[in-house]
Design a protein around this motif. Structure first.
Motif, PDB file in Angstrom:
ATOM      1  N   ALA A   1       1.128  -1.027   0.090  1.00  0.00           N
ATOM      2  CA  ALA A   1      -0.458   0.015  -0.336  1.00  0.00           C
ATOM      3  C   ALA A   1       1.011   1.133   0.071  1.00  0.00           C
ATOM      4  N   ALA A   2       1.938   1.049   0.188  1.00  0.00           N
ATOM      5  CA  ALA A   2       2.997   2.271   0.698  1.00  0.00           C
ATOM      6  C   ALA A   2       3.358   2.816  -0.767  1.00  0.00           C
ATOM      7  N   ILE A   3       3.889   1.514  -1.630  1.00  0.00           N
ATOM      8  CA  ILE A   3       4.206   1.877  -2.435  1.00  0.00           C
ATOM      9  C   ILE A   3       3.307   2.868  -3.565  1.00  0.00           C
ATOM     10  N   PHE A   4       2.136   2.426  -3.527  1.00  0.00           N
ATOM     11  CA  PHE A   4       1.410   2.247  -4.185  1.00  0.00           C
ATOM     12  C   PHE A   4       0.457   3.276  -3.931  1.00  0.00           C
ATOM     13  N   ASN A   5       0.426   4.127  -2.935  1.00  0.00           N
ATOM     14  CA  ASN A   5       0.101   5.242  -2.668  1.00  0.00           C
ATOM     15  C   ASN A   5       1.377   6.192  -2.749  1.00  0.00           C
ATOM     16  N   SER A   6       2.114   6.083  -2.463  1.00  0.00           N
ATOM     17  CA  SER A   6       3.680   6.788  -2.662  1.00  0.00           C
ATOM     18  C   SER A   6       4.420   7.873  -4.388  1.00  0.00           C
ATOM     19  N   ALA A   7       4.086   7.182  -5.292  1.00  0.00           N
ATOM     20  CA  ALA A   7       3.806   7.258  -6.547  1.00  0.00           C
ATOM     21  C   ALA A   7       2.730   7.757  -6.996  1.00  0.00           C
ATOM     22  N   PHE A   8       1.550   7.084  -6.296  1.00  0.00           N
ATOM     23  CA  PHE A   8      -0.013   7.535  -6.646  1.00  0.00           C
ATOM     24  C   PHE A   8      -0.263   9.293  -6.055  1.00  0.00           C
ATOM     25  N   GLY A   9       0.935   9.262  -5.104  1.00  0.00           N
ATOM     26  CA  GLY A   9       0.307  10.999  -4.076  1.00  0.00           C
ATOM     27  C   GLY A   9       1.262  11.876  -4.847  1.00  0.00           C
ATOM     28  N   SER A  10       2.462  11.127  -5.384  1.00  0.00           N
ATOM     29  CA  SER A  10       3.334  11.998  -6.395  1.00  0.00           C
ATOM     30  C   SER A  10       2.715  12.822  -7.394  1.00  0.00           C
ATOM     31  N   LEU A  11       1.823  11.649  -7.798  1.00  0.00           N
ATOM     32  CA  LEU A  11       1.222  12.228  -9.635  1.00  0.00           C
ATOM     33  C   LEU A  11       0.053  12.881  -8.750  1.00  0.00           C
ATOM     34  N   LEU A  12      -0.807  12.864  -7.696  1.00  0.00           N
ATOM     35  CA  LEU A  12      -2.039  13.774  -7.330  1.00  0.00           C
ATOM     36  C   LEU A  12      -1.235  15.134  -7.042  1.00  0.00           C
ATOM     37  N   GLY A  13      -0.059  15.337  -6.780  1.00  0.00           N
ATOM     38  CA  GLY A  13       0.745  16.296  -5.929  1.00  0.00           C
ATOM     39  C   GLY A  13       0.337  16.893  -6.896  1.00  0.00           C
ATOM     40  N   VAL A  14       0.738  16.534  -7.853  1.00  0.00           N
ATOM     41  CA  VAL A  14       0.784  17.984  -9.115  1.00  0.00           C
ATOM     42  C   VAL A  14      -0.020  18.471  -9.566  1.00  0.00           C
ATOM     43  N   LEU A  15      -1.157  18.285  -9.160  1.00  0.00           N
ATOM     44  CA  LEU A  15      -2.554  18.724  -9.238  1.00  0.00           C
ATOM     45  C   LEU A  15      -3.108  19.460  -8.012  1.00  0.00           C
ATOM     46  N   VAL A  16      -2.516  18.759  -6.645  1.00  0.00           N
ATOM     47  CA  VAL A  16      -3.492  19.167  -5.413  1.00  0.00           C
ATOM     48  C   VAL A  16      -2.612  20.674  -5.336  1.00  0.00           C
ATOM     49  N   THR A  17      -0.999  20.212  -4.868  1.00  0.00           N
ATOM     50  CA  THR A  17      -0.044  21.011  -4.183  1.00  0.00           C
ATOM     51  C   THR A  17      -0.703  22.502  -5.031  1.00  0.00           C
TER      52      THR A  17
END
Length: 214
Positions: A138-154
């Protein structure tokens, strides 16, 4: 007996020991880890070390663990909501005002809010989860997904939560869209090289080493 106990404690807390040794080494010889130093951290740390972490993760995880982690939507929603919504709001409205009243410089407080809006580093999240005995898949998936989501959300959170003192960006319209697309492409390329490919290679190599790993 005392020596064996000491060594067992060191093995159990290998992560903490490694962090302390790294800090001590950086304090003693900072030039070694500088950008133009002999370690070339822009290559060895940014790419090779991260790729090695995810290769070992792919080597150690069964395919069904990864598949199960990807399908766990409630867990992903909780993690991303906590990381990209709860933490920035908590720091903006509770931590930063408290520190400002305690005497911390205003711009340091605003910098703390800006850091809180960022997604967690990919490699650190996986390493700390593994060291704590958590759900590594779960950490692997959320780390990668969070990095992509952060491009839009941050960027949205930075505009909404950080007080820039009246400063504004001149990048608007098509320029802003081009900049975001360029950033998104760069993040995709880096995640593909440092996460997806090493993870896939680890999964491919796992059947050959499964008996030894288990």
């Amino acid at each position: 007996m005392a020596l064996k106990h000491f060594l067992a404690v060191l093995r159990k807390n290998w992560m903490l020991v490694g962090v302390v040794l790294s800090i001590a080494g950086a304090r003693a010889a900072p030039a070694v880890g500088a950008r133009d130093g002999p370690l070339y951290p822009d290559i060895t740390v940014k790419y090779l070390a991260v790729a090695l972490i995810f290769f070992l993760s792919g080597l150690g995880l069964r395919p069904r663990q990864l598949a199960g982690a990807v399908a766990n939507v409630p867990l992903h929603s909780l993690i991303q909501g906590f990381t990209l919504v709860a933490v920035p709001m908590f720091v903006r409205y509770l931590v930063a005002p408290f520190l400002y009243r305690a005497g911390l410089d205003r711009w340091l407080c605003e910098g703390l809010v800006a850091v809180a809006c960022l997604p967690p580093p990919v490699s650190s999240a996986v390493i700390l989860t593994k060291a704590a005995g958590g759900n590594e898949a779960a950490a692997i998936f959320n780390s990668a997904f969070g990095s992509l989501l952060g491009v839009l959300v941050t960027p949205i959170e930075l505009v909404a939560l950080v007080d820039a003192g009246g400063a504004s960006s001149n990048t608007t319209g098509a320029g802003a869209s081009d900049a975001m697309l360029a950033t998104l492409g760069r993040v995709f390329r880096q995640l593909f090289v440092t996460v997806v490919i090493p993870l896939f290679c680890g999964q491919v190599a796992r059947p050959r080493l499964e008996a030894w790993l288990d």
